[in-house]
Design a protein around this motif. Structure first.
Motif, mmCIF file in Angstrom:
data_model
loop_
_atom_site.group_PDB
_atom_site.id
_atom_site.type_symbol
_atom_site.label_atom_id
_atom_site.label_comp_id
_atom_site.label_asym_id
_atom_site.label_seq_id
_atom_site.Cartn_x
_atom_site.Cartn_y
_atom_site.Cartn_z
ATOM 1 N N PHE A 1 -44.765 -6.826 -35.394
ATOM 2 C CA PHE A 1 -45.737 -6.766 -36.484
ATOM 3 C C PHE A 1 -45.086 -7.103 -37.826
ATOM 4 C CE2 PHE A 1 -43.791 -2.631 -35.996
ATOM 5 C CZ PHE A 1 -43.541 -2.212 -37.291
ATOM 6 N N ASN A 2 -45.937 -7.466 -38.780
ATOM 7 C CA ASN A 2 -45.528 -7.698 -40.165
ATOM 8 C C ASN A 2 -46.172 -6.642 -41.047
ATOM 9 O OD1 ASN A 2 -44.316 -10.020 -39.202
ATOM 10 N ND2 ASN A 2 -46.004 -11.355 -39.828
ATOM 11 N N ALA A 3 -45.400 -6.066 -41.946
ATOM 12 C CA ALA A 3 -45.907 -5.049 -42.872
ATOM 13 C C ALA A 3 -45.945 -5.632 -44.271
ATOM 14 C CB ALA A 3 -45.029 -3.803 -42.836
ATOM 15 N N GLU A 4 -47.045 -5.432 -44.942
ATOM 16 C CA GLU A 4 -47.210 -5.934 -46.314
ATOM 17 C C GLU A 4 -47.537 -4.778 -47.244
ATOM 18 O OE1 GLU A 4 -50.235 -8.862 -46.173
ATOM 19 O OE2 GLU A 4 -49.036 -10.313 -45.021
ATOM 20 N N GLY A 5 -47.266 -4.994 -48.508
ATOM 21 C CA GLY A 5 -47.511 -3.942 -49.495
ATOM 22 C C GLY A 5 -46.364 -3.871 -50.481
ATOM 23 N N ASP A 6 -46.010 -2.647 -50.874
ATOM 24 C CA ASP A 6 -44.902 -2.476 -51.808
ATOM 25 C C ASP A 6 -43.593 -2.998 -51.224
ATOM 26 O OD1 ASP A 6 -46.704 -1.275 -53.476
ATOM 27 O OD2 ASP A 6 -46.200 0.770 -52.857
ATOM 28 N N VAL A 7 -43.399 -2.747 -49.935
ATOM 29 C CA VAL A 7 -42.203 -3.230 -49.241
ATOM 30 C C VAL A 7 -42.662 -4.078 -48.062
ATOM 31 C CG1 VAL A 7 -40.102 -2.593 -48.019
ATOM 32 C CG2 VAL A 7 -40.919 -1.164 -49.897
ATOM 33 N N GLU A 8 -42.302 -5.344 -48.071
ATOM 34 C CA GLU A 8 -42.691 -6.244 -46.993
ATOM 35 C C GLU A 8 -41.536 -6.377 -46.006
ATOM 36 O OE1 GLU A 8 -43.960 -9.935 -48.584
ATOM 37 O OE2 GLU A 8 -45.643 -9.082 -49.704
ATOM 38 N N PHE A 9 -41.873 -6.309 -44.740
ATOM 39 C CA PHE A 9 -40.845 -6.472 -43.714
ATOM 40 C C PHE A 9 -41.494 -6.871 -42.405
ATOM 41 C CE2 PHE A 9 -42.189 -2.063 -43.406
ATOM 42 C CZ PHE A 9 -42.275 -1.831 -42.046
ATOM 43 N N LYS A 10 -40.666 -7.417 -41.526
ATOM 44 C CA LYS A 10 -41.065 -7.768 -40.169
ATOM 45 C C LYS A 10 -40.281 -6.870 -39.229
ATOM 46 C CE LYS A 10 -41.855 -12.630 -41.369
ATOM 47 N NZ LYS A 10 -41.507 -12.499 -42.801
ATOM 48 N N LYS B 1 -39.986 3.750 -43.132
ATOM 49 C CA LYS B 1 -39.963 4.766 -42.081
ATOM 50 C C LYS B 1 -41.376 5.190 -41.687
ATOM 51 C CE LYS B 1 -38.173 9.409 -41.118
ATOM 52 N NZ LYS B 1 -37.364 10.527 -41.628
ATOM 53 N N LYS B 2 -42.244 5.428 -42.677
ATOM 54 C CA LYS B 2 -43.615 5.850 -42.382
ATOM 55 C C LYS B 2 -44.341 4.812 -41.538
ATOM 56 C CE LYS B 2 -44.234 8.675 -46.548
ATOM 57 N NZ LYS B 2 -44.987 8.829 -47.816
ATOM 58 N N LYS B 3 -44.202 3.547 -41.902
ATOM 59 C CA LYS B 3 -44.902 2.491 -41.169
ATOM 60 C C LYS B 3 -44.314 2.307 -39.768
ATOM 61 C CE LYS B 3 -46.351 0.019 -45.334
ATOM 62 N NZ LYS B 3 -46.339 -1.254 -46.084
ATOM 63 N N LEU B 4 -43.009 2.454 -39.651
ATOM 64 C CA LEU B 4 -42.376 2.304 -38.345
ATOM 65 C C LEU B 4 -42.815 3.406 -37.390
ATOM 66 C CD1 LEU B 4 -38.694 1.291 -39.219
ATOM 67 C CD2 LEU B 4 -40.452 -0.142 -38.187
ATOM 68 N N ILE B 5 -42.883 4.639 -37.892
ATOM 69 C CA ILE B 5 -43.305 5.749 -37.040
ATOM 70 C C ILE B 5 -44.725 5.529 -36.543
ATOM 71 C CG2 ILE B 5 -43.823 8.226 -37.008
ATOM 72 C CD1 ILE B 5 -41.557 8.643 -38.973
ATOM 73 N N ARG B 6 -45.600 5.128 -37.443
ATOM 74 C CA ARG B 6 -46.997 4.917 -37.058
ATOM 75 C C ARG B 6 -47.117 3.804 -36.012
ATOM 76 N NH1 ARG B 6 -51.418 5.085 -41.680
ATOM 77 N NH2 ARG B 6 -50.512 7.183 -41.650
#
Length: 818
Positions: free
Chosen positions: A385-394, A471-476
């Motif tokens: 997945f790709n995460a967007e927002g304050d901190v963007e990461f793949k 960390k929050k996004k990874l856990i979810r």
């Protein structure tokens, strides 16, 4: 005090005037006397040192001075002066900024990758910038010169002009990337770390002299050189091989850094830090091959002489018949060392692609490469997945097919995680406490961010606030991945959706996958419920267990609630050592008879788990071995309580010394006469056993946490009825008291508790057996008969006397003969 004020001020003013002059003197010396070796940098002793990091003592300074004195800057080169604080910053870099020398190669490869990114971006609008021939190959080359102790890293990137060399390498942490991005002002792929930022100066961790040879399309080829002593030199390159375009960095390694001349060491570092760089990384590596060469005449003659004796006459005749033309020249095989370019990063960064474009085979191959797991088993599941927002990461997460053997042995002591952090495809570290919680450490994968700031040291990222967001996004995402694994398993589906799941094509492949996951990593989910209050409800949905109605299969809390009887308000469970033992527990008798479902918790961690998991979906948990159990009421409860009031009162007094808080009529028994339950917030029998087996357990604390015990009796059992009648008839009868004590101790054992005085229990059992066999209470054990021992002693004495008599007779005969 005023006497010293004016002299102090004057002294400070003198220092301020002297400092600029001192700087000008250094600059003048650098320009005036280029042939004289420059003084080595002065390093304060252990300045900013870190534990187990680099430190500089007097001997190191001496060795560095001797090593640097052998190298001088070219006299014809134009001299420049570093910024005033550079010399001081060099000391900080060498002594305290980096705790690991290995990262210098990571920094140089990252800079080379940035330069290649720039030229590739420029070529999108102007193809001529790439040139022709080898210049079009966007690659990184690493070469060793063991004889001269030189390590070279070359790229075919954008290169630097003379002005770029002065600006970028003469100013600490100056990067051409930011200016490049501002100039282009486009939304292209400009994820560049920064050409020659502070990371470049990490080369002085391993080198005492550095040459940077660079060729830009708009300028001639120049050489930048420095010993990190406060000055650097730049000259037009007229002696090295033309680069065509790009940059080559030559590190003249220190004596204590000779390990980086080892090919295996360099391969290991590239695999660890730079495996997923977009551009190919080649190493000029040695290789031994077998080569056939003509054998020497002397050797061939010797061979002929050795074999001639063993030849038969027939073989000799056959050889004579053969013509000379048919004879082949004799050869021998020797080992020969050859050199060739070896590709070090053949694994592609598939997380940069769209998940729709990556096949299952590619995910499996990438997992085996990332986890260094070369077994044939596929990972149980993965999430890309790709995460967007304050901190963007793949991110790309995998659930391994098996748990490592030491997963829980060093659970609270190990900081190493199986999740790797990358910044723009450059490996940073896998030792982040804040990237994933410990209970998810079994997951393998990586996180690659383009927006994480790269501070002076990339190791400082570990304490950056952005990691908390990641960390929050990874856990979810991790919990969603595990939940999806359960939803896609046909064995986990309920009756309504089972038909739909069975119709899917990959039914057989996903069948039983979640049961396999739970058997390997179920304890991690339980630990997560204990440690992570925020995600406790999400984790509770992933719990699996066996029940009185599951027929050996795993059940979830949602499935349990869907099967609850009407009017049932609590989720019933019981803890113990095994399912077989719990199935025979007296606590389940009436619940089973009334068709209630009870959960079996047989893992030692379950006792701790249920202290934190008090309810689920607004339904509370009830341990059936503790007081407070509420099931269907009996219409005769009041009558029974009144009927057995005298017995319960008498029995409570008789058990006062056994820490029994009360004796009550039970609503959970069907066949057993009585059972011992604990208070609502006290330890169960299983918990007591667990705590007593702890190595460092405290007996005083155990006594405090054990809590009061309650004896619950079955008013319909014949033993209890008879005991009531005996108490009503004669409450002071000793046999009745002994029987009551024995019944309590038996119930204590059957309820899972350990007896404080096993000998007392054994003596009561033997007394009861005597009564059942109608043996007199006064009967004693017969004493052992001593007759045999007396006979043995007398016979021994007789033998001894006989022997003495025979000896005397022999002596008399001898005397007579003499």
């Amino acid at each position: 005090m005023r006497k010293w004020t004016i002299p102090s001020v004057l002294f400070l003013l003198c220092l301020l005037f002297l400092l600029p002059d001192q700087g000008r003197k250094i600059h003048a010396n650098a320009e005036a006397d280029s042939d004289v070796p420059l003084d080595p940098p002065k390093v304060e002793e252990k300045i900013g040192a870190v534990p187990h990091g680099l430190s500089t003592d007097s001997e190191v300074v001496k060795r560095e001075a001797e090593s640097m004195s052998r190298k001088t800057l070219r006299a014809s080169a134009q001299k420049f002066e570093f910024q005033a604080e550079v010399s001081r910053l060099m000391d900080i870099i060498i002594n305290s900024l980096y705790s690991n020398k290995d990262i210098f190669l990571r920094e140089l490869i990252s800079n080379a990758s940035d330069a290649l990114d720039k030229i590739r971006f420029l070529s999108l609008t102007d193809k001529e910038v790439l040139g022709e021939g080898d210049n079009t190959k966007l690659e990184i080359q690493i070469k060793l010169d063991k004889e001269n102790k030189i390590l070279s890293i070359r790229d075919r990137g954008v290169g630097m002009t003379k002005e770029d060399l002065i600006k970028n390498l003469g100013t600490i942490a100056r990067s051409g990337t930011s200016a490049f991005v501002e100039k282009m002002q486009t939304s292209g792929d400009l994820n560049l770390i920064g050409q020659f930022g502070v990371g470049f100066y990490s080369v002085y961790l391993v080198a005492d002299y550095v040459e940077v040879i660079s060729k830009h399309n708009d300028d001639k080829q120049h050489v930048w050189e420095s010993k990190a002593d406060g000055a650097f030199a730049i000259s037009e390159d007229e002696w090295n091989e033309p680069l065509g375009r790009g940059t080559e960095i030559r590190l003249h390694l220190r004596d204590e850094a000779q390990e980086y001349l080892d090919e295996y060491k360099l391969k290991e570092l590239v695999k660890k830090y730079s495996e997923f760089i977009n551009f190919p990384i080649h190493l000029w590596a040695s290789k031994e091959v077998d080569e056939e060469v003509p054998a020497d005449e002397d050797e061939s003659n010797d061979d002929d002489d050795d074999t001639a004796e063993s030849k038969s006459s027939e073989e000799e005749e056959e050889e004579e018949d053969k013509g000379e033309d048919e004879k082949k020249p004799k050869t021998k095989t020797i080992k020969k060392t050859t050199y060739e370019w070896e590709l070090l990063n053949d694994v592609k960064a598939i997380w940069l692609r769209s998940p729709k474009e990556v096949t299952d085979e590619e995910y499996t191959k990438f997992y085996h490469s990332l986890a260094k797991d070369f077994a044939d088993e596929k990972p149980l599941s993965w999430s890309h997945f790709n995460a967007e927002g304050d901190v963007e990461f793949k991110a790309l997460l995998f659930v391994p097919p098996k748990a490592p053997h030491d997963l829980y042995e060093s659970y609270y002591n190990s900081n190493k995680s199986n999740l790797k952090l990358f910044v723009r495809r450059v490996f940073i570290s896998d030792e982040f406490d804040e990237l994933l919680p410990k209970y998810l450490n079994f997951l393998k994968g990586l996180v690659d961010s383009d927006t994480l700031p790269l501070n002076v040291s990339r190791e400082m990222l570990q304490h950056h606030s952005s990691l908390k967001t990641i960390k929050k996004k990874l856990i979810r995402k991790a919990l969603d991945m595990i939940r999806k694994l359960a939803e896609e398993d046909p064995d986990e589906s309920n009756d309504k959706s089972k038909k739909d799941v069975e119709e899917s094509g990959d039914n057989n492949e996903k069948k039983g996958q979640y049961a396999k996951f739970w058997n390997e990593f179920g304890k991690s989910i339980k630990l997560g419920i204990i440690e992570d209050a925020t995600n406790r409800n999400r984790l509770a949905k992933l719990l699996r267990f066996e029940t009185t109605k599951s027929d050996g299969k795993l059940t979830s809390l949602d499935q349990y609630i869907s099967r609850m009887k009407s009017g049932q308000k609590d989720i019933f469970y019981i803890t113990g050592t095994s399912k077989e033992q719990l199935e025979k527990s007296p606590f389940l008798e009436r619940l089973t008879k009334k068709n209630y479902e009870v959960i079996f918790f047989t893992d030692p961690v379950d006792e701790y788990l249920m202290q934190y998991l008090t309810e689920y979906e607004d339904t509370k948990f009830q341990n059936v071995s503790k007081e407070g159990l509420k099931i269907e009421k009996d219409s005769k409860d009041k009558e029974l309580k009144e009927s057995f009031k005298e017995l319960t009162k008498w029995w409570k007094g008789a058990l006062a010394s056994h820490n029994v808080d009360d004796v009550k009529i039970s609503n959970r028994l069907a066949d057993s006469p009585c059972v011992v339950v604990t208070s609502k917030y006290g330890w169960t029998s299983n918990m007591e056993r667990i705590m007593q087996s702890q190595t460092l357990s405290d007996a005083n604390k155990q006594a405090y946490m054990r809590g009061k015990r309650v004896l619950e009796i079955n008013p319909r059992h014949p033993i209890i009825k008879e005991l009531r009648d005996r108490v009503v008839k004669d409450s002071e009868d000793e046999s009745v008291k002994q029987t009551a004590q024995l019944i309590y101790q038996t119930a204590l054992m059957e309820s899972g508790f350990m007896l404080s005085d096993p000998q007392d229990f054994a003596s009561r059992i033997y007394s009861s057996v005597k009564n059942s066999l109608k043996i007199s209470p006064d009967a004693t054990v017969e004493e052992e008969d001593d007759m045999e021992e007396a006979e043995t002693v007398s016979s021994a004495e007789e033998t001894e006397s006989t022997t003495k008599t025979e000896e005397a007779l022999v002596d008399d005969d001898v005397n007579d003969e003499l």
